[in-house]
Design an enzyme around this catalytic site. Structure first.
Site, mmCIF file in Angstrom:
data_model
loop_
_atom_site.group_PDB
_atom_site.id
_atom_site.type_symbol
_atom_site.label_atom_id
_atom_site.label_comp_id
_atom_site.label_asym_id
_atom_site.label_seq_id
_atom_site.Cartn_x
_atom_site.Cartn_y
_atom_site.Cartn_z
ATOM 1 N N GLY A 58 0.833 -1.206 0.000
ATOM 2 C CA GLY A 58 0.000 0.000 0.000
ATOM 3 C C GLY A 58 0.863 1.250 0.000
ATOM 4 N N CYS A 59 0.333 2.313 -0.571
ATOM 5 C CA CYS A 59 1.138 3.526 -0.757
ATOM 6 C C CYS A 59 1.517 4.180 0.563
ATOM 7 C CB CYS A 59 0.413 4.511 -1.673
ATOM 8 S SG CYS A 59 -1.267 4.924 -1.154
ATOM 9 N N ASN A 60 0.551 4.338 1.463
ATOM 10 C CA ASN A 60 0.874 4.933 2.766
ATOM 11 C C ASN A 60 1.841 4.053 3.544
ATOM 12 O OD1 ASN A 60 -1.056 7.158 2.587
ATOM 13 N ND2 ASN A 60 -2.625 5.580 2.766
#
Lengths: 356, 356, 356, 356
Positions: free
Chosen positions: C158-160
């Site tokens: 995931g990006c975060n």
């Protein structure tokens, strides 16, 4: 009902279509109006919701519950503001008493020409109401303001229309510009496109980008601008009109140009524009060399205009900045309401933008 | 001079440092204040300019000419607002009569601890004035408001300070959170950085980007927040504080978290926060599940607060939104002025943000 | 199939879910990849459309027509990238040959703990695939990179998660920070929220505003970050995590803090962070005092990290900037693909952001 | 020196004026160019700084140290790019060997008319170099491209010029539009205004606002556009030109209109525009009805054009989107360099914008 104005009783105002941006902005202005009490707020699919869920910025009205938009829920008010999709306001208005002031933020009652209406909107014309642009100039120097005193039905102008009309009309009324080949390109904030859920209105698409729409003569505001400039004295009016969405929430910056009538001097241009708005509380021609920006007008009912002559191109260039939701929509409604009810024209409206 | 309040004469207010954003915003609010007349506006390098050149959005004050910032130009006013760089206000204030209300938007008179001042500002401490955050809670339930009635010198809080203090203080005053390990990260609009011409403040650098500054415990607002939370009952207060500039002109969204005292329930948290602000005209805890955004507060003196318990992390998370130039600066000054002069606390201030 | 790597034949890559932002960004990177030929592009409701209608910025692929997302349309490729809603990738992947490299941009195969999956996603766990964060550090100094060589199933992070993990893991792996009370607050661009038509994602709501979401421990990226930091050596990991949407299209600026283990010096911190990424092609610790911004990484597979010690607060503060769609999603997929297929790790990826 | 092109030795390129946005963008493109090695980077006041301090996004070049801009520091390169304030490039170029390719990003050598130069720039004319807009159309159907093969001095066009020229020239070359009364209004990103520290370029002024500049025929790009459209076949060219800064870092969206020659049909218009760019690698007429946005071109050397006929207004409306720093500046330089040196025209340039 006109008695309210001399009594201490507040004017009761209902807003139909309160869940959208135009309705919300009308409520923001009404909440600050010294003579107004907000009555019913109505909606279609959002009926039953608290206003605080839909417009969390309207703190003092957060507790109000949205009723369904019906003639019943709108009864018992001195003023009804219709912030409805076009086509919906005529029917509702017909069921409201004639002595109730009805302000239509939609397009239904703006155009005088049934043919124009049908060409651009594709439905039957609903008739024409007094037009809520008090500053509209006539060739004889009078203003639309007079037509609004005592009115009980008002068609509030389109936001882009107001910006382009205010920019160009001084030259038209003074006979200094040709009206046959007008060109206007507008930088427009996203609230002008409303709350509809469309992919090109997503923040990820808008941020860092400029996107045109309704290019090539298809925008519905064109016949309304043409109508205004005819009223201002233009005989043969044609307009190329292109709106461009740019990454800001509010604001219209309209660049509108016209060919100069041969022999017109820059001094004549300056004088015509300054004179046209010298007595207007909400329209101002900036000092020479200072150009308007939309931020200067944010949240205010102010239109700022500047004009320059491009002698090499033979054109006058005007730039007009407004807040599309205030002077372009809700502020124009409140200003018209003030005039219609005999209140001070500026009541409840500010001229100072929220900047920077 | 206190007679003005019961007379019909307007209160005359001067603004020193009127060319910056804090000064301009103060003037925007004063222009709408029902009991105020704007007197002298002063500046340093911009003395001689028309206000309309520097703040073209302030239409009704555009004609005023900036005078040099001297004690002479500030004489003869009931109220003087100082919007000066830190270090400059003490000297000016010393030359103003004691019965003139002086509101300092700068940092000079906020900190009680001379050691803190010297550590963070590197100069001699100018003394402490009554602190202009009326909502500051004491452990006994009283507020800072009482200390402002009749005051003639007021130190207006820092903008980030207001946001973090309002977010965390209900839990501190109620003894529900530990104050030793607070963490706050703020999304901050660019007007908070002022009008200084610095490369990282250019639009081309800011647009499409988020940039932190003063990371690692160096920001000057830290000791002021610590002081406030001590006043609210915190004994051993420490704070990690990181501001992040994001592409908006105004607004602070402060995410501030604290460890929960063991055994604290979500219901206790909710009750403490709601109770703390139940009677406040400008601070509101939103209904459960609705989160504040900065746009909800634009141009308004409103602070919106929300709180949630993260049981897995053992922390309470608060989010507070304000307009940094209004509740964070100029609105706090007007609110404090109203209290000091015995006016209605809300006079001249709105709670409705300009949204969307 | 591995023969492609030593032959001159291009690697054929299909992208399922090509109409969304993650799919589009994958195609942008693949179009520039020296060893890749884009094969099938598939979609659900947009099947039949030309790619040029959905992603007009992908000029060289504009002519390709979207096929329906079925195992048939994905057959005959060396690599399949799944950019599907969570829950959809497991079924598709099961029908693809085992020697096809499948990269899942969704969450389905990231979490090792079925309990975590069920708690945060509310459905049955689909199993775990090798995790596509090559830079993930182990306490013994090895990296996740090794686990990706030859892999045929990869779960892209995931990006975060990537931003927070890269910021904190050097201190965790080096034993310099406590992992029990981590706090992260992220400024996040709107493309991270996808193309879904939701009111709070409209440009008019986003512009000029900052808005938090998933506050209070509910965000689905939390267990993934915890899992990573456990892998890096953290024993008892807890995290308070708050994402804040800010007005930019792309980018994550993650401020993540941890308490320092007592006795840790700033020099130890600096050394641990610099050492952790000294050999990484895509992660860089900036020179002391220079802070990352998201614009520095726009369009690039770069993560920029900075770290500071706040001695008064007893915390280390890290700030990490990435482009959420590149290093946060599609770039991580391409980097993992390169490793899995034995290509140069940096093939088709740039380190230079598009700034300003 | 031309030998490089057939050898395996990289082309050595120096960039003078590397600290500004144009210089930085040139370096970003050169870093990705397969045949280029970046040599000297020079600056004036920033000499001595590391490139990483000024352009932290250029990771692979961060270590390079800026030298002073002198003929000595620029010696020994195959190509020198001058990104200097206008007036500075002539002198430097005169001291560089004739067989070195010099690309001037400034205005000095663009205008053929000394009178135009003096009228708009107020200094002595420096002479004219081959013009770096390969797509410039001649009435006979040939392009400017031919004039660039083998050139050793190239004047790279202005960014606004490229957008307006590409939008209008197909109609001019085909004789379908009148050139006497052109009108162009451009939405322009802030990087176009450079890194100069000016108050109106501050983020706080730019965010949420649109502001025009150089209104009324004063912008220096006007004579350059007129020159181009004369080259394309226009006899009597006049242009009203208004740029509007809007809140984005990069991008130009140019709306440019012309009166149609009587009798011209929409089909003729469509054909002329599509034909003009059918073989161009970097200019594309979008499918009918799809309008360009600036985000589609971000970071790419692409120009996207659309055209529509407004029959009521008698005008053709064209909209062109480019990235001002790529196709508008640095990309045009690289494209011209490729042509001058006999490389593949598209080497080192991408057509895919970074969107959303």
């Amino acid at each position: 009902m006109i008695l309210h104005m001399t009594s201490n009783q507040p004017i009761r105002v209902a807003v139909a279509g309160a869940s959208g941006y135009a309705g919300g902005e009308t409520l923001r202005l009404l909440a600050a109006h010294p003579h107004v009490e907000v009555g019913a707020v109505t909606a279609h699919s959002n009926a039953g919701a608290r206003l605080g869920e839909l417009h969390p910025h309207l703190r003092s009205l957060a507790h109000k519950v949205l009723e369904p938009t019906t003639p019943e829920s709108l009864k018992g008010h001195d003023v009804v503001v219709l912030a409805l999709p076009h086509g919906a306001s005529g029917e509702i208005a017909a069921q409201l008493p004639e002595d109730v002031l009805v302000l239509d933020l939609g397009a239904d009652h703006r155009l005088e020409s049934a043919a124009d209406w049908e060409a651009f909107y594709g439905s039957a014309h609903a008739g024409t109401w007094p037009y809520g642009l008090p500053e509209l100039v006539r060739p004889d120097g009078t203003r639309q303001r007079a037509a609004l005193a005592g009115a009980r039905r008002v068609a509030v102008p389109g936001c882009n229309v107001t910006a382009v009309t205010l920019g160009l009309q001084p030259g038209v009324a003074a006979g200094l510009v040709e009206t046959r080949d007008l060109v206007a390109v507008l930088a427009v904030g996203y609230s002008g496109a409303g709350k509809a859920l469309k992919a090109h209105l997503l923040a990820s698409e808008a941020l860092g980008s400029a996107q045109p729409y309704a290019v090539g003569g298809t925008h519905r505001h064109i016949p309304e601008i043409v109508q205004n400039l005819r009223a201002a004295g233009g005989e043969d009016v044609s307009l190329s009109f292109t709106p461009v969405l740019v990454p800001m929430s509010r604001g219209i910056l309209a660049t509108a140009t016209a060919r100069l009538v041969q022999g017109t001097t820059p001094a004549q241009v300056r004088e015509a524009w300054e004179l046209a708005y010298a007595d207007e509380p909400f329209v101002e021609v900036l000092p020479e060399g200072q150009w308007p920006t939309t931020a200067m007008t944010l949240g205010a009912n102010t239109a700022l205009v500047q004009v320059a002559v491009d002698e090499a191109a033979g054109r006058v260039v005007t730039v007009t900045a407004i807040d599309n939701l205030v002077k372009g929509t809700a502020g124009a409604a409140v200003q018209s309401m003030n005039l219609a009810l005999g209140l001070r024209e500026t009541a409840g409206l500010v001229t100072e933008g929220v900047a920077p």
